[in-house]
Scaffold this motif. Structure first.
Motif, PDB file in Angstrom:
ATOM      1  N   ARG A  39     -34.450  45.577   8.788  1.00  0.00           N
ATOM      2  CA  ARG A  39     -35.139  46.843   8.943  1.00  0.00           C
ATOM      3  C   ARG A  39     -36.609  46.741   8.558  1.00  0.00           C
ATOM      4  O   ARG A  39     -37.014  45.802   7.868  1.00  0.00           O
ATOM      5  CB  ARG A  39     -34.454  47.921   8.080  1.00  0.00           C
ATOM      6  N   PRO A  40     -37.427  47.703   9.009  1.00  0.00           N
ATOM      7  CA  PRO A  40     -38.825  47.707   8.582  1.00  0.00           C
ATOM      8  C   PRO A  40     -38.941  47.652   7.064  1.00  0.00           C
ATOM      9  O   PRO A  40     -38.226  48.357   6.342  1.00  0.00           O
ATOM     10  CB  PRO A  40     -39.338  49.045   9.136  1.00  0.00           C
ATOM     11  N   GLY A  41     -39.814  46.807   6.583  1.00  0.00           N
ATOM     12  CA  GLY A  41     -39.982  46.604   5.147  1.00  0.00           C
ATOM     13  C   GLY A  41     -39.261  45.383   4.618  1.00  0.00           C
ATOM     14  O   GLY A  41     -39.617  44.858   3.557  1.00  0.00           O
ATOM     15  N   TYR A  42     -38.226  44.924   5.319  1.00  0.00           N
ATOM     16  CA  TYR A  42     -37.586  43.656   4.955  1.00  0.00           C
ATOM     17  C   TYR A  42     -38.574  42.516   5.176  1.00  0.00           C
ATOM     18  O   TYR A  42     -39.533  42.641   5.945  1.00  0.00           O
ATOM     19  CB  TYR A  42     -36.325  43.427   5.798  1.00  0.00           C
ATOM     20  N   ARG A  43     -38.318  41.399   4.500  1.00  0.00           N
ATOM     21  CA  ARG A  43     -39.180  40.230   4.652  1.00  0.00           C
ATOM     22  C   ARG A  43     -38.349  39.045   5.119  1.00  0.00           C
ATOM     23  O   ARG A  43     -37.290  38.756   4.540  1.00  0.00           O
ATOM     24  CB  ARG A  43     -39.867  39.891   3.312  1.00  0.00           C
ATOM     25  N   LEU A  44     -38.806  38.386   6.178  1.00  0.00           N
ATOM     26  CA  LEU A  44     -38.114  37.193   6.647  1.00  0.00           C
ATOM     27  C   LEU A  44     -38.199  36.094   5.604  1.00  0.00           C
ATOM     28  O   LEU A  44     -39.243  35.897   4.958  1.00  0.00           O
ATOM     29  CB  LEU A  44     -38.729  36.707   7.957  1.00  0.00           C
ATOM     30  N   VAL A  45     -37.102  35.374   5.428  1.00  0.00           N
ATOM     31  CA  VAL A  45     -37.074  34.249   4.491  1.00  0.00           C
ATOM     32  C   VAL A  45     -36.600  33.001   5.240  1.00  0.00           C
ATOM     33  O   VAL A  45     -35.752  33.084   6.126  1.00  0.00           O
ATOM     34  CB  VAL A  45     -36.149  34.524   3.284  1.00  0.00           C
ATOM     35  N   PRO A  46     -37.150  31.844   4.910  1.00  0.00           N
ATOM     36  CA  PRO A  46     -36.680  30.614   5.550  1.00  0.00           C
ATOM     37  C   PRO A  46     -35.214  30.357   5.204  1.00  0.00           C
ATOM     38  O   PRO A  46     -34.765  30.611   4.089  1.00  0.00           O
ATOM     39  CB  PRO A  46     -37.581  29.529   4.942  1.00  0.00           C
ATOM     40  N   VAL A  47     -34.468  29.869   6.180  1.00  0.00           N
ATOM     41  CA  VAL A  47     -33.071  29.483   5.984  1.00  0.00           C
ATOM     42  C   VAL A  47     -32.893  28.079   6.560  1.00  0.00           C
ATOM     43  O   VAL A  47     -33.291  27.818   7.691  1.00  0.00           O
ATOM     44  CB  VAL A  47     -32.096  30.455   6.664  1.00  0.00           C
ATOM     45  N   GLY A  48     -32.293  27.187   5.775  1.00  0.00           N
ATOM     46  CA  GLY A  48     -32.149  25.803   6.189  1.00  0.00           C
ATOM     47  C   GLY A  48     -31.002  25.586   7.152  1.00  0.00           C
ATOM     48  O   GLY A  48     -30.170  24.694   6.938  1.00  0.00           O
ATOM     49  N   ASP A  49     -30.932  26.383   8.201  1.00  0.00           N
ATOM     50  CA  ASP A  49     -29.934  26.208   9.252  1.00  0.00           C
ATOM     51  C   ASP A  49     -30.554  26.695  10.544  1.00  0.00           C
ATOM     52  O   ASP A  49     -31.116  27.800  10.595  1.00  0.00           O
ATOM     53  CB  ASP A  49     -28.657  26.994   8.959  1.00  0.00           C
ATOM     54  N   ALA A  50     -30.462  25.898  11.609  1.00  0.00           N
ATOM     55  CA  ALA A  50     -31.160  26.211  12.854  1.00  0.00           C
ATOM     56  C   ALA A  50     -30.675  27.485  13.509  1.00  0.00           C
ATOM     57  O   ALA A  50     -31.419  28.132  14.249  1.00  0.00           O
ATOM     58  CB  ALA A  50     -31.017  25.044  13.819  1.00  0.00           C
ATOM     59  N   ASP A  51     -29.437  27.871  13.263  1.00  0.00           N
ATOM     60  CA  ASP A  51     -28.850  29.017  13.951  1.00  0.00           C
ATOM     61  C   ASP A  51     -28.851  30.293  13.131  1.00  0.00           C
ATOM     62  O   ASP A  51     -28.195  31.271  13.508  1.00  0.00           O
ATOM     63  CB  ASP A  51     -27.401  28.691  14.353  1.00  0.00           C
TER      64      ASP A  51
END
Length: 494
Positions: free
Chosen positions: A413-425
């Motif tokens: 949702r708006p306001g969430y922040r994307l975080v890196p995830v160590g999985d391609a999918d």
């Protein structure tokens, strides 16, 4: 989240969509185990949301009977629908009235100019003359501005242009120059076109009580797509002409006292975006308040990400749709939804944008009525006839790709922040208060996956699935991704 409205609409439009189908007996595949490791210490900027370009489908459906168009608006922008918050309004160029219709259904978005009786040639237009503006134009697409405003607390509106009006073009058509590699804006018309765009932005803001945060003056500019025999609005712009147009549009917005800033270049793919950017002078780059890129090609996406980071400019993935190649039209098929969801995951992971915007939320059915695809395609999230018919003749076909979209837009949702995830999918996002983690995982294969969550103390509270028999359905809260499914995990962190 309450989903009764959207589910009931799906059932009404396509009774078999949610039916549980019995698969033929087959040998069970052994499961594999994946541990999803989100890096919560490197969250990106606040995500702004999801949305669509209005353009063709809004130009058609905004004129449908109230029950139909209100239902569509609820499906996309209502709290029980996809919960979108972004809309891109297409400022039409418009062909000359005497031009024989040639644009595909919906693509004939009208311009806001009015030609005086007896005017000839291409130099009659005077933007300072009120008689030369038609503010009743494009009522159907403008209906959507009001519908979105009623449903979204803080909508983000962007205005964009596909082509200048016909009388500013070389070919006299809004579909492009005779050759797709030639610029179609007549020489020295940048200021006039910029005045047209800025005036429309100002007038529509006042008329509808909204704000266009950005204006995108060119669209997929450095491509060979736009030629006079084409069936939609478009214009080629060399990087040098793009820069001139960006400069002119920025000056016009400022002259009108508007806070709207320039978004550019809205290029069709990342590698062409990089080529455009390299051709801009530093002064032009400084005028751009938002970087827009489409993701019809995925080469060099991290290069676009780096440009945005290095220059500190907000980045949108501003247009895409991903039907699986040669996948025949199938409202409940899972092949295209899987491909689409995988594409969204890759865009979010590689571009790291703060918004993801769909192209055309409603597409035509493949019923052979003016549809060059014959048997149809899986473009769009909802399929309808593009015809001005009576209310009873407007069935809404909610496709399974709609539910694939819901796996993202209802939870990131708006306001969430994307975080890196160590999985391609897998793509991840963390809530503003840091207490909730959302992981969206696409399993396009035939082997089930056990999903471990590599965060100490994490607790899975909900699992939502779209596959051949589920439509963004909450199922048992176990960390599992079934074969050929899109799985959203909602995880409590504290």
């Amino acid at each position: 989240m309450i989903r009764a409205l959207a589910v009931s609409l799906l059932l009404a439009a396509s009774p078999a969509a949610l039916a549980q189908t019995s698969a033929a007996p087959r040998a069970a595949e052994p499961a594999v185990t994946l541990t999803l490791r989100p890096d919560l210490h490197h969250a990106g900027p606040p995500f702004e949301g999801w949305g669509t370009a209005l353009a063709w489908f809004a130009h058609v459906t905004g004129g449908y009977p109230d029950p139909v168009r209100e239902k569509l608006a609820d499906l996309f922008y209502g709290p029980d629908g996809l919960g979108w918050t972004i809309a891109r309004y297409n400022i039409g160029g418009g062909d000359a009235p005497e031009t024989k219709p040639y644009l595909r259904p919906g693509a004939d978005v009208p311009g806001f100019w009015r030609r005086p009786t007896g005017a000839a040639g291409a130099d009659w237009w005077n933007p300072a003359d009120p008689a030369m503006w038609d503010w009743s134009a494009d009522a159907n697409q403008r209906w959507w501005l009001d519908a979105i405003k009623r449903r979204v607390q803080a909508p983000i509106f962007e205005a964009f242009s596909n082509s200048p009006p016909w009388f500013m073009t070389v070919s006299g058509r809004v579909s492009g120059a005779e050759k797709g590699t030639d610029d179609n804006l007549r020489p020295d018309q940048e200021a006039r076109f910029a005045e047209y765009l800025a005036t429309v932005v100002e007038r529509l803001q006042k008329a509808h009580g909204i704000t266009f945060r950005t204006l995108s003056p060119v669209n997929e500019p450095n491509t060979p797509y736009w030629f006079a025999a084409n069936t939609q609005e478009g214009a080629h712009w060399s990087p040098a002409r793009q820069a001139m147009m960006i400069d002119a549009a920025d000056r016009a917005l400022k002259a009108h006292g508007l806070q709207t800033v320039i978004a550019a270049p809205d290029e069709t793919a990342a590698h062409l975006f990089v080529r455009d950017w390299q051709g801009y002078p530093a002064a032009t780059r400084a005028r751009i308040g938002q970087l827009n890129v489409h993701s019809y090609g995925t080469v060099h996406q991290t290069a676009v990400r780096d440009i945005a980071r290095a220059h500190g400019i907000r980045l949108w993935m501003s247009e895409d749709d991903t039907p699986l190649d040669k996948d025949p039209e199938h409202f409940d098929g899972i092949a295209t939804p899987l491909a689409f969801a995988e594409h969204v995951v890759y865009d979010l992971k590689r571009l790291e944008p703060v918004a993801w915007v769909f192209w055309q939320a409603v597409e035509r059915r493949g019923d052979g009525k003016g549809d060059s695809t014959g048997g149809g395609s899986n473009w769009g999230l909802i399929k309808m006839a593009y015809t001005p018919a009576a209310a009873a003749e407007h069935p809404i076909h909610v496709t399974r790709k709609y539910w694939a979209m819901a796996q993202f837009s209802r939870y990131v949702r708006p306001g969430y922040r994307l975080v890196p995830v160590g999985d391609a999918d897998t793509v991840g996002a963390i809530s503003p208060d840091g207490r909730r983690l959302v992981l969206v995982h696409v399993n396009g294969g035939v082997v089930p996956r056990r999903l471990g969550i590599g965060v100490p103390g994490a607790r899975l509270v909900e699992r939502i699935v779209t596959d051949a028999t589920h439509a963004a359905t909450s199922v048992s809260a176990v960390p599992l991704a079934e074969p050929r499914s899109i799985t959203t995990l909602v995880v409590a962190l504290r």
